[in-house]
Write a protein that holds these residues in place. Structure first.
Motif, PDB file in Angstrom:
ATOM      1  N   GLU A 165       0.849  -1.197   0.000  1.00  0.00           N
ATOM      2  CA  GLU A 165       0.000   0.000   0.000  1.00  0.00           C
ATOM      3  C   GLU A 165       0.877   1.237   0.000  1.00  0.00           C
ATOM      4  O   GLU A 165       1.789   1.355   0.809  1.00  0.00           O
ATOM      5  CB  GLU A 165      -0.901   0.039   1.237  1.00  0.00           C
ATOM      6  CG  GLU A 165      -1.995  -0.972   1.224  1.00  0.00           C
ATOM      7  CD  GLU A 165      -2.897  -0.865   2.435  1.00  0.00           C
ATOM      8  OE1 GLU A 165      -3.865  -1.637   2.485  1.00  0.00           O
ATOM      9  OE2 GLU A 165      -2.651  -0.033   3.328  1.00  0.00           O
ATOM     10  N   ASN A 166       0.587   2.138  -0.904  1.00  0.00           N
ATOM     11  CA  ASN A 166       1.257   3.434  -0.924  1.00  0.00           C
ATOM     12  C   ASN A 166       0.280   4.423  -0.294  1.00  0.00           C
ATOM     13  O   ASN A 166      -0.761   4.714  -0.868  1.00  0.00           O
ATOM     14  CB  ASN A 166       1.606   3.817  -2.361  1.00  0.00           C
ATOM     15  CG  ASN A 166       2.459   5.053  -2.418  1.00  0.00           C
ATOM     16  OD1 ASN A 166       2.621   5.760  -1.425  1.00  0.00           O
ATOM     17  ND2 ASN A 166       2.998   5.325  -3.589  1.00  0.00           N
ATOM     18  N   TRP A 167       0.627   4.928   0.873  1.00  0.00           N
ATOM     19  CA  TRP A 167      -0.265   5.828   1.596  1.00  0.00           C
ATOM     20  C   TRP A 167      -0.139   7.267   1.130  1.00  0.00           C
ATOM     21  O   TRP A 167      -0.904   8.134   1.554  1.00  0.00           O
ATOM     22  CB  TRP A 167      -0.009   5.740   3.091  1.00  0.00           C
ATOM     23  CG  TRP A 167      -0.346   4.414   3.685  1.00  0.00           C
ATOM     24  CD1 TRP A 167      -1.109   3.433   3.139  1.00  0.00           C
ATOM     25  CD2 TRP A 167       0.087   3.912   4.945  1.00  0.00           C
ATOM     26  NE1 TRP A 167      -1.183   2.353   3.986  1.00  0.00           N
ATOM     27  CE2 TRP A 167      -0.461   2.616   5.102  1.00  0.00           C
ATOM     28  CE3 TRP A 167       0.872   4.416   5.961  1.00  0.00           C
ATOM     29  CZ2 TRP A 167      -0.242   1.836   6.222  1.00  0.00           C
ATOM     30  CZ3 TRP A 167       1.093   3.645   7.077  1.00  0.00           C
ATOM     31  CH2 TRP A 167       0.537   2.370   7.214  1.00  0.00           C
ATOM     32  N   GLY A 168       0.829   7.558   0.296  1.00  0.00           N
ATOM     33  CA  GLY A 168       0.962   8.887  -0.277  1.00  0.00           C
ATOM     34  C   GLY A 168       1.806   9.824   0.571  1.00  0.00           C
ATOM     35  O   GLY A 168       2.449   9.430   1.545  1.00  0.00           O
ATOM     36  N   LEU A 169       1.796  11.076   0.183  1.00  0.00           N
ATOM     37  CA  LEU A 169       2.569  12.118   0.855  1.00  0.00           C
ATOM     38  C   LEU A 169       1.769  12.657   2.028  1.00  0.00           C
ATOM     39  O   LEU A 169       0.667  13.167   1.850  1.00  0.00           O
ATOM     40  CB  LEU A 169       2.887  13.233  -0.148  1.00  0.00           C
ATOM     41  CG  LEU A 169       3.834  14.322   0.301  1.00  0.00           C
ATOM     42  CD1 LEU A 169       5.225  13.751   0.545  1.00  0.00           C
ATOM     43  CD2 LEU A 169       3.902  15.411  -0.745  1.00  0.00           C
ATOM     44  N   LYS A 170       2.324  12.526   3.228  1.00  0.00           N
ATOM     45  CA  LYS A 170       1.635  12.978   4.444  1.00  0.00           C
ATOM     46  C   LYS A 170       2.565  13.865   5.261  1.00  0.00           C
ATOM     47  O   LYS A 170       3.780  13.739   5.193  1.00  0.00           O
ATOM     48  CB  LYS A 170       1.207  11.780   5.286  1.00  0.00           C
ATOM     49  CG  LYS A 170       0.202  10.900   4.593  1.00  0.00           C
ATOM     50  CD  LYS A 170      -0.389   9.920   5.583  1.00  0.00           C
ATOM     51  CE  LYS A 170      -1.532   9.177   4.987  1.00  0.00           C
ATOM     52  NZ  LYS A 170      -2.683   9.994   4.710  1.00  0.00           N
ATOM     53  N   SER A 171       1.968  14.732   6.053  1.00  0.00           N
ATOM     54  CA  SER A 171       2.748  15.609   6.923  1.00  0.00           C
ATOM     55  C   SER A 171       3.332  14.816   8.084  1.00  0.00           C
ATOM     56  O   SER A 171       2.690  13.906   8.611  1.00  0.00           O
ATOM     57  CB  SER A 171       1.878  16.731   7.485  1.00  0.00           C
ATOM     58  OG  SER A 171       1.431  17.561   6.449  1.00  0.00           O
ATOM     59  N   LEU A 172       4.530  15.201   8.487  1.00  0.00           N
ATOM     60  CA  LEU A 172       5.178  14.589   9.642  1.00  0.00           C
ATOM     61  C   LEU A 172       4.857  15.399  10.890  1.00  0.00           C
ATOM     62  O   LEU A 172       4.635  16.614  10.810  1.00  0.00           O
ATOM     63  CB  LEU A 172       6.693  14.550   9.443  1.00  0.00           C
ATOM     64  CG  LEU A 172       7.194  13.725   8.258  1.00  0.00           C
ATOM     65  CD1 LEU A 172       8.691  13.959   8.056  1.00  0.00           C
ATOM     66  CD2 LEU A 172       6.915  12.258   8.499  1.00  0.00           C
ATOM     67  N   THR A 173       4.866  14.765  12.023  1.00  0.00           N
ATOM     68  CA  THR A 173       4.623  15.464  13.280  1.00  0.00           C
ATOM     69  C   THR A 173       5.777  16.401  13.603  1.00  0.00           C
ATOM     70  O   THR A 173       5.582  17.489  14.137  1.00  0.00           O
ATOM     71  CB  THR A 173       4.452  14.449  14.425  1.00  0.00           C
ATOM     72  OG1 THR A 173       3.398  13.555  14.067  1.00  0.00           O
ATOM     73  CG2 THR A 173       4.114  15.130  15.722  1.00  0.00           C
ATOM     74  N   TYR A 174       6.978  15.982  13.293  1.00  0.00           N
ATOM     75  CA  TYR A 174       8.157  16.806  13.510  1.00  0.00           C
ATOM     76  C   TYR A 174       9.102  16.597  12.321  1.00  0.00           C
ATOM     77  O   TYR A 174       8.985  15.619  11.593  1.00  0.00           O
ATOM     78  CB  TYR A 174       8.857  16.445  14.820  1.00  0.00           C
ATOM     79  CG  TYR A 174       9.214  14.990  14.936  1.00  0.00           C
ATOM     80  CD1 TYR A 174      10.438  14.507  14.489  1.00  0.00           C
ATOM     81  CD2 TYR A 174       8.308  14.081  15.481  1.00  0.00           C
ATOM     82  CE1 TYR A 174      10.755  13.170  14.576  1.00  0.00           C
ATOM     83  CE2 TYR A 174       8.623  12.739  15.574  1.00  0.00           C
ATOM     84  CZ  TYR A 174       9.854  12.300  15.122  1.00  0.00           C
ATOM     85  OH  TYR A 174      10.162  10.971  15.209  1.00  0.00           O
ATOM     86  N   ARG A 175      10.014  17.519  12.135  1.00  0.00           N
ATOM     87  CA  ARG A 175      10.929  17.434  11.000  1.00  0.00           C
ATOM     88  C   ARG A 175      11.894  16.271  11.161  1.00  0.00           C
ATOM     89  O   ARG A 175      12.391  16.019  12.245  1.00  0.00           O
ATOM     90  CB  ARG A 175      11.742  18.712  10.894  1.00  0.00           C
ATOM     91  CG  ARG A 175      11.005  19.810  10.240  1.00  0.00           C
ATOM     92  CD  ARG A 175      11.996  20.673   9.539  1.00  0.00           C
ATOM     93  NE  ARG A 175      11.806  22.073   9.860  1.00  0.00           N
ATOM     94  CZ  ARG A 175      12.745  22.969   9.734  1.00  0.00           C
ATOM     95  NH1 ARG A 175      13.944  22.644   9.381  1.00  0.00           N
ATOM     96  NH2 ARG A 175      12.502  24.220   9.982  1.00  0.00           N
ATOM     97  N   ILE A 176      12.154  15.583  10.063  1.00  0.00           N
ATOM     98  CA  ILE A 176      13.158  14.533  10.016  1.00  0.00           C
ATOM     99  C   ILE A 176      14.107  14.891   8.884  1.00  0.00           C
ATOM    100  O   ILE A 176      13.675  14.968   7.720  1.00  0.00           O
ATOM    101  CB  ILE A 176      12.534  13.147   9.758  1.00  0.00           C
ATOM    102  CG1 ILE A 176      11.525  12.800  10.844  1.00  0.00           C
ATOM    103  CG2 ILE A 176      13.623  12.090   9.665  1.00  0.00           C
ATOM    104  CD1 ILE A 176      10.753  11.522  10.578  1.00  0.00           C
TER     105      ILE A 176
END
Length: 140
Positions: A41-52
């Motif tokens: 499954e490709n869940w797509g581009l999502k926001s992260l809770t904090y920067r990595i």
């Protein structure tokens, strides 16, 4: 062979086709080591809770894997080296889930429980009769 669920996060500036290529690369690696990959499954581009590593978003992907531990170790070793992979996590499971994962299930907003306990927000200004509230002198 053991069953695993593997999720990885790829950098935001690569394309969805490149993410599919990464998935195919690791799928081939698992199959070389005698395993097999089930659901992808490709869940797509999502926001992260904090920067990595200066990334605020990431491409998420899930793979259901049936493989020996050596194949998983080799895949994780190569993911540590790959610059496009920000994070990964592999979890051993008893059985793979049938159907779409929780991230892929489309939930309608009307199906969610209401946070206000089911009250109607339109009546917020009318609080009803308050009765006698006693002496309302200002405090000094």
């Amino acid at each position: 062979m053991a069953l695993y669920e593997h999720v990885f996060l790829a950098r935001q500036d690569i394309t969805a086709q490149q993410v599919d290529g990464i998935v195919e690369q690791y799928k081939g690696l698992i199959e070389e080591h005698g395993g097999k990959v089930g659901r992808i499954e490709n869940w797509g581009l999502k926001s992260l809770t904090y920067r990595i590593r200066k990334n605020r978003k990431a491409h998420y992907a899930l793979m259901d894997i049936d493989a020996p531990a050596a194949a998983i170790h080799e895949m994780e070793r190569q993911m540590r080296i790959n610059e496009d992979i920000l994070r990964y996590m592999t979890v051993k499971v008893e059985a793979h889930e049938e159907g779409p994962s929780a991230m892929m299930q489309k939930r309608d907003r009307d199906d969610r429980p209401r946070r206000d306990g089911g009250r109607d927000n339109r009546d917020r200004g009318d609080r009803g009769d308050r009765g006698d509230r006693g002496d309302r002198r200002p405090r000094s």
